[in-house]
Design a protein around this motif. Sequence first.
Motif, short mmCIF file in Angstrom:
data_model
loop_
_atom_site.label_atom_id
_atom_site.label_comp_id
_atom_site.label_asym_id
_atom_site.label_seq_id
_atom_site.Cartn_x
_atom_site.Cartn_y
_atom_site.Cartn_z
N GLU A 159 5.10 8.67 1.34
CA GLU A 159 4.14 7.64 1.71
C GLU A 159 3.02 8.21 2.59
O GLU A 159 2.16 7.47 3.06
N ARG A 160 3.05 9.52 2.82
CA ARG A 160 2.08 10.15 3.70
C ARG A 160 0.66 9.95 3.19
O ARG A 160 0.39 10.11 2.00
N VAL A 161 -0.24 9.62 4.10
CA VAL A 161 -1.67 9.51 3.79
C VAL A 161 -2.36 10.74 4.36
O VAL A 161 -2.19 11.08 5.53
N ASP A 162 -3.15 11.43 3.53
CA ASP A 162 -3.75 12.70 3.93
C ASP A 162 -5.14 12.56 4.54
O ASP A 162 -5.63 13.49 5.18
N ALA A 163 -5.79 11.42 4.36
CA ALA A 163 -7.10 11.16 4.94
C ALA A 163 -7.37 9.67 4.83
O ALA A 163 -6.85 8.99 3.93
N ALA A 164 -8.20 9.16 5.74
CA ALA A 164 -8.52 7.73 5.72
C ALA A 164 -10.01 7.54 5.96
O ALA A 164 -10.59 8.16 6.87
N ILE A 165 -10.62 6.68 5.17
CA ILE A 165 -12.03 6.32 5.29
C ILE A 165 -12.09 4.82 5.54
O ILE A 165 -11.66 4.03 4.68
N LEU A 166 -12.58 4.42 6.70
CA LEU A 166 -12.59 3.02 7.08
C LEU A 166 -14.03 2.55 7.24
O LEU A 166 -14.80 3.11 8.04
N CYS A 167 -14.40 1.51 6.52
CA CYS A 167 -15.75 0.97 6.51
C CYS A 167 -15.75 -0.40 7.20
O CYS A 167 -15.06 -1.32 6.74
N TYR A 168 -16.52 -0.51 8.27
CA TYR A 168 -16.54 -1.70 9.14
C TYR A 168 -15.15 -2.34 9.23
O TYR A 168 -14.95 -3.53 8.94
N VAL A 221 0.84 -1.20 0.00
CA VAL A 221 0.00 0.00 0.00
C VAL A 221 0.88 1.25 0.00
O VAL A 221 0.61 2.22 -0.72
N ARG A 222 1.93 1.24 0.79
CA ARG A 222 2.83 2.39 0.79
C ARG A 222 3.47 2.60 -0.58
O ARG A 222 3.62 3.75 -1.03
N ALA A 223 3.82 1.52 -1.25
CA ALA A 223 4.40 1.65 -2.59
C ALA A 223 3.38 2.24 -3.56
O ALA A 223 3.73 3.02 -4.45
N GLU A 224 2.09 1.88 -3.39
CA GLU A 224 1.05 2.43 -4.24
C GLU A 224 0.86 3.93 -3.98
O GLU A 224 0.62 4.71 -4.91
N VAL A 225 0.96 4.34 -2.72
CA VAL A 225 0.88 5.77 -2.40
C VAL A 225 2.06 6.51 -3.03
O VAL A 225 1.89 7.58 -3.62
N ARG A 226 3.24 5.92 -2.95
CA ARG A 226 4.42 6.55 -3.58
C ARG A 226 4.22 6.66 -5.09
O ARG A 226 4.56 7.68 -5.70
N ALA A 251 0.92 3.69 10.82
CA ALA A 251 2.16 3.01 11.21
C ALA A 251 3.35 3.96 11.13
O ALA A 251 3.43 4.79 10.22
N PRO A 252 4.28 3.88 12.04
CA PRO A 252 5.43 4.79 12.04
C PRO A 252 6.42 4.47 10.92
O PRO A 252 6.31 3.45 10.24
#
Length: 216
Positions: A95-104, A55-60, A88-89
């Motif tokens: 790799e920074r994520v600017d917002a997160a949407i979590l569904c169940y 996932v971090r590689a995809e963000v990059r 995660a540290p």
Amino acid sequence: MSAGDLVIVLPGGGYGTHAPHEAEPVAEWLEGLGVAASVFRYPVATRHPGPLNAVRAEVRRARAAGATRVALLGFSAGGHAAGMAALAPTAAPDERVDAAILCYPVVSMQLATHAGSRQNLLGDAPTDSERAATSLDRLVTPQAPPFFVWHTVADRAVPVEHSYLLGSALAAAGVPHELHVFPDGVHGIGFGADVPGANAWPRLCADWLERGGWVT
């Protein structure tokens, strides 16, 4: 939205598969709102930190392609993957994520519930430290990005306790977040179109994205 905004959708599936109804249909809904979106099928049946690294590689990759802000939207185990990437540290700046949407979402690997996700991610006998290091509520810091989280009381596969733990941790750290809990709806309902109450989450999420400048 800004020209460089992108939401990456991570479908659920217990870290063993990917649920189709939580993938392209969700990206199409976001595109209909005016939000650029893509689907990423992270590795499954792969031990930690394989999914996180992917996932971090995809963000990059998204940032290298021109995205200036990247949000992650994940369902169930995909919600866990999104939360891990956001919390995660040792993440590099790109790799920074600017917002997160979590569904169940699966949140805690320390709870006894949803052992399938834990087994697929951590193996048959994870240590206490491994379980803690992959529990989202244990990773929240004041530097975490804004979160939108929703769950249902009727979810027996991943009980709502998971989202309560995350919401409590976000509140304690002063992280901007929105948490919605609806009474009805089994696990994996996706858009929940036929579930009164839960079927409001797309509208609520769209409003949240608009307030964050993700929607024109």
